[in-house]
Design a protein around this motif. Structure first.
Motif, PDB file in Angstrom:
ATOM      1  N   THR A   6     -19.904  -1.730 -22.915  1.00 45.06           N
ATOM      2  CA  THR A   6     -20.229  -2.561 -23.814  1.00 45.06           C
ATOM      3  C   THR A   6     -19.638  -1.745 -25.349  1.00 45.06           C
ATOM      4  O   THR A   6     -20.057  -1.095 -26.214  1.00 45.06           O
ATOM      5  N   ALA A   7     -19.507  -0.756 -24.747  1.00 48.65           N
ATOM      6  CA  ALA A   7     -18.659   0.587 -25.127  1.00 48.65           C
ATOM      7  C   ALA A   7     -17.263   0.289 -26.191  1.00 48.65           C
ATOM      8  O   ALA A   7     -17.478   0.847 -27.750  1.00 48.65           O
ATOM      9  N   PHE A   8     -16.453  -0.823 -25.616  1.00 50.18           N
ATOM     10  CA  PHE A   8     -15.222  -0.753 -25.958  1.00 50.18           C
ATOM     11  C   PHE A   8     -15.227  -2.754 -27.000  1.00 50.18           C
ATOM     12  O   PHE A   8     -15.854  -3.211 -26.393  1.00 50.18           O
ATOM     13  N   PRO A   9     -15.485  -2.485 -27.673  1.00 50.79           N
ATOM     14  CA  PRO A   9     -15.373  -4.166 -28.587  1.00 50.79           C
ATOM     15  C   PRO A   9     -14.243  -4.861 -28.942  1.00 50.79           C
ATOM     16  O   PRO A   9     -14.103  -5.804 -28.925  1.00 50.79           O
ATOM     17  N   TYR A  10     -12.634  -4.392 -27.959  1.00 53.81           N
ATOM     18  CA  TYR A  10     -11.518  -4.404 -28.229  1.00 53.81           C
ATOM     19  C   TYR A  10     -11.256  -4.926 -26.653  1.00 53.81           C
ATOM     20  O   TYR A  10     -10.992  -3.491 -26.147  1.00 53.81           O
ATOM     21  N   TRP A  11     -10.554  -6.087 -26.690  1.00 52.69           N
ATOM     22  CA  TRP A  11     -10.366  -6.317 -25.221  1.00 52.69           C
ATOM     23  C   TRP A  11      -8.649  -6.875 -25.066  1.00 52.69           C
ATOM     24  O   TRP A  11      -8.811  -7.616 -26.060  1.00 52.69           O
ATOM     25  N   GLY A  12      -8.135  -6.902 -24.534  1.00 51.79           N
ATOM     26  CA  GLY A  12      -6.853  -7.431 -24.023  1.00 51.79           C
ATOM     27  C   GLY A  12      -7.227  -8.155 -23.102  1.00 51.79           C
ATOM     28  O   GLY A  12      -8.256  -8.273 -21.878  1.00 51.79           O
ATOM     29  N   GLN A  13      -6.724  -9.662 -22.702  1.00 53.80           N
ATOM     30  CA  GLN A  13      -6.051 -10.294 -21.499  1.00 53.80           C
ATOM     31  C   GLN A  13      -6.555  -9.081 -19.885  1.00 53.80           C
ATOM     32  O   GLN A  13      -5.607  -8.287 -20.124  1.00 53.80           O
ATOM     33  N   GLY A  14      -6.363 -10.288 -18.526  1.00 56.29           N
ATOM     34  CA  GLY A  14      -5.872  -9.112 -17.797  1.00 56.29           C
ATOM     35  C   GLY A  14      -4.496  -9.392 -17.399  1.00 56.29           C
ATOM     36  O   GLY A  14      -4.208 -10.120 -17.557  1.00 56.29           O
ATOM     37  N   TYR A  27      -6.715  -6.514 -14.407  1.00 55.58           N
ATOM     38  CA  TYR A  27      -7.225  -5.031 -14.777  1.00 55.58           C
ATOM     39  C   TYR A  27      -6.952  -5.089 -16.205  1.00 55.58           C
ATOM     40  O   TYR A  27      -6.159  -6.111 -16.813  1.00 55.58           O
ATOM     41  N   PHE A  28      -8.342  -4.585 -16.937  1.00 53.17           N
ATOM     42  CA  PHE A  28      -8.122  -4.493 -18.382  1.00 53.17           C
ATOM     43  C   PHE A  28      -7.909  -3.557 -19.201  1.00 53.17           C
ATOM     44  O   PHE A  28      -8.083  -2.846 -18.504  1.00 53.17           O
ATOM     45  N   CYS A  29      -7.487  -4.059 -20.522  1.00 55.79           N
ATOM     46  CA  CYS A  29      -7.104  -2.620 -21.581  1.00 55.79           C
ATOM     47  C   CYS A  29      -8.577  -3.073 -22.173  1.00 55.79           C
ATOM     48  O   CYS A  29      -8.532  -3.775 -22.236  1.00 55.79           O
ATOM     49  N   ALA A  30      -8.703  -1.848 -23.061  1.00 53.10           N
ATOM     50  CA  ALA A  30     -10.219  -1.674 -23.909  1.00 53.10           C
ATOM     51  C   ALA A  30      -9.856  -1.031 -25.113  1.00 53.10           C
ATOM     52  O   ALA A  30      -9.131   0.050 -25.071  1.00 53.10           O
ATOM     53  N   ALA A  31     -10.317  -1.114 -26.331  1.00 51.22           N
ATOM     54  CA  ALA A  31     -10.092  -0.214 -27.034  1.00 51.22           C
ATOM     55  C   ALA A  31     -11.113  -0.207 -28.022  1.00 51.22           C
ATOM     56  O   ALA A  31     -12.123  -0.351 -28.346  1.00 51.22           O
ATOM     57  N   ALA A  84       0.833  -0.997   0.360  1.00 47.77           N
ATOM     58  CA  ALA A  84      -0.197  -0.008  -0.098  1.00 47.77           C
ATOM     59  C   ALA A  84       0.957   1.401  -0.151  1.00 47.77           C
ATOM     60  O   ALA A  84       2.459   1.507   0.820  1.00 47.77           O
ATOM     61  N   GLY A  85       0.438   2.118  -0.967  1.00 45.26           N
ATOM     62  CA  GLY A  85       1.384   3.365  -1.423  1.00 45.26           C
ATOM     63  C   GLY A  85       1.910   3.589  -2.336  1.00 45.26           C
ATOM     64  O   GLY A  85       2.693   4.523  -1.933  1.00 45.26           O
ATOM     65  N   GLY A  86       2.857   2.133  -2.342  1.00 38.85           N
ATOM     66  CA  GLY A  86       3.526   2.120  -3.808  1.00 38.85           C
ATOM     67  C   GLY A  86       2.722   2.264  -4.859  1.00 38.85           C
ATOM     68  O   GLY A  86       1.561   2.954  -5.639  1.00 38.85           O
ATOM     69  N   SER A  87       3.173   1.824  -5.658  1.00 34.99           N
ATOM     70  CA  SER A  87       2.955   2.199  -7.371  1.00 34.99           C
ATOM     71  C   SER A  87       3.356   0.989  -8.191  1.00 34.99           C
ATOM     72  O   SER A  87       3.993   0.478  -8.369  1.00 34.99           O
ATOM     73  N   LEU A  88       2.543   1.399  -9.347  1.00 34.57           N
ATOM     74  CA  LEU A  88       2.802   0.571 -11.015  1.00 34.57           C
ATOM     75  C   LEU A  88       3.093   0.798 -12.339  1.00 34.57           C
ATOM     76  O   LEU A  88       1.407   2.539 -12.095  1.00 34.57           O
ATOM     77  N   ARG A  89       2.933   0.773 -13.035  1.00 32.81           N
ATOM     78  CA  ARG A  89       2.508   1.285 -14.417  1.00 32.81           C
ATOM     79  C   ARG A  89       2.054   0.560 -14.936  1.00 32.81           C
ATOM     80  O   ARG A  89       3.780  -0.696 -15.651  1.00 32.81           O
ATOM     81  N   LEU A  90       1.294  -0.257 -15.498  1.00 33.22           N
ATOM     82  CA  LEU A  90       0.373  -0.294 -16.262  1.00 33.22           C
ATOM     83  C   LEU A  90       0.967  -0.325 -18.260  1.00 33.22           C
ATOM     84  O   LEU A  90       1.183   0.751 -18.002  1.00 33.22           O
ATOM     85  N   SER A  91       0.747  -1.185 -18.728  1.00 35.24           N
ATOM     86  CA  SER A  91       1.312  -1.245 -20.306  1.00 35.24           C
ATOM     87  C   SER A  91       0.112  -1.665 -21.175  1.00 35.24           C
ATOM     88  O   SER A  91       0.218  -3.408 -21.195  1.00 35.24           O
ATOM     89  N   CYS A  92      -0.914  -1.239 -22.326  1.00 31.96           N
ATOM     90  CA  CYS A  92      -1.228  -1.688 -23.200  1.00 31.96           C
ATOM     91  C   CYS A  92      -1.076  -2.026 -24.720  1.00 31.96           C
ATOM     92  O   CYS A  92      -0.704  -0.537 -24.992  1.00 31.96           O
ATOM     93  N   ALA A  93      -0.912  -2.713 -25.216  1.00 35.51           N
ATOM     94  CA  ALA A  93       0.087  -2.972 -26.404  1.00 35.51           C
ATOM     95  C   ALA A  93      -0.455  -3.090 -27.842  1.00 35.51           C
ATOM     96  O   ALA A  93      -1.739  -4.284 -27.478  1.00 35.51           O
ATOM     97  N   ALA A  94      -1.073  -2.207 -28.195  1.00 35.02           N
ATOM     98  CA  ALA A  94      -2.028  -2.191 -29.715  1.00 35.02           C
ATOM     99  C   ALA A  94      -1.075  -2.986 -30.817  1.00 35.02           C
ATOM    100  O   ALA A  94      -0.277  -2.463 -31.307  1.00 35.02           O
ATOM    101  N   SER A  95      -1.768  -3.912 -31.518  1.00 37.62           N
ATOM    102  CA  SER A  95      -0.762  -4.500 -32.584  1.00 37.62           C
ATOM    103  C   SER A  95      -1.531  -5.258 -33.623  1.00 37.62           C
ATOM    104  O   SER A  95      -2.870  -5.075 -32.821  1.00 37.62           O
ATOM    105  N   GLY A  96      -2.110  -5.324 -34.677  1.00 37.09           N
ATOM    106  CA  GLY A  96      -2.701  -6.038 -35.746  1.00 37.09           C
ATOM    107  C   GLY A  96      -3.003  -4.593 -36.645  1.00 37.09           C
ATOM    108  O   GLY A  96      -3.954  -4.578 -37.349  1.00 37.09           O
ATOM    109  N   ARG A  97      -3.958  -3.233 -35.523  1.00 42.90           N
ATOM    110  CA  ARG A  97      -4.501  -2.334 -36.166  1.00 42.90           C
ATOM    111  C   ARG A  97      -4.149  -1.451 -35.647  1.00 42.90           C
ATOM    112  O   ARG A  97      -3.666  -0.715 -34.073  1.00 42.90           O
ATOM    113  N   THR A  98      -4.258   0.494 -35.307  1.00 44.90           N
ATOM    114  CA  THR A  98      -4.664   1.426 -35.267  1.00 44.90           C
ATOM    115  C   THR A  98      -6.046   2.278 -34.133  1.00 44.90           C
ATOM    116  O   THR A  98      -6.428   1.143 -35.095  1.00 44.90           O
ATOM    117  N   PHE A  99      -5.573   2.636 -33.724  1.00 42.88           N
ATOM    118  CA  PHE A  99      -7.249   3.237 -32.605  1.00 42.88           C
ATOM    119  C   PHE A  99      -6.407   4.152 -32.333  1.00 42.88           C
ATOM    120  O   PHE A  99      -7.442   5.196 -31.813  1.00 42.88           O
TER     121      PHE A  99
END
Length: 121
Positions: free
Chosen positions: A106-114, A92-96, A12-27
């Motif tokens: 439902t507004a996000f049709p593309y989802w990554g794994q968590g 945590y999931f990223c969506a696009a 608790a009190g710490g930090s993390l940085r999540l990344s979500c890399a998109a491939s196959g198409r651009t958003f």
């Protein structure tokens, strides 16, 4: 395809940085988002960024602690999480590809794994 990474175990009190890399198409004209789901709870919105222009929107529970950003050249969206609390523990999931202004699941049709984030007290 969306590939999320960066989760882990932090105190608790710490930090993390999540990344979500998109491939196959651009958003480049759409909205990217982060959601999270804790055990036994519904998936909830965390943050979103409009790829073009960089407008951001946050859930009240993370305002002032989390920052969403993007790297156009790398086609990657980040979620910097500071001052983490045990209640931030979730998958945590990223969506696009949503339209700006609609941050529902439902507004996000593309989802990554968590990616699992665990915050210990």
């Amino acid at each position: 395809q969306l590939q999320a990474s960066g989760g882990g175990l932090v105190q608790a009190g710490g930090s993390l940085r999540l990344s979500c890399a998109a491939s196959g198409r651009t958003f480049s004209s759409s909205t990217m988002g982060w959601f999270r789901q804790a055990p036994g709870k519904e998936r909830e919105f965390v943050a979103a960024i409009k790829w073009s222009g960089g407008m951001t929107h946050y859930a009240d529970s993370v305002k002032g602690r989390f920052t969403i950003s993007r790297d156009n050249a790398k086609n990657t969206v980040f979620l910097q999480m500071n001052s983490l609390k045990p209640e931030d523990s979730a998958v945590y999931f990223c969506a696009a590809d949503a339209v700006w202004g609609d941050f529902s699941l439902t507004a996000f049709p593309y989802w990554g794994q968590g990616t699992q984030v665990t915050v210990s007290s």
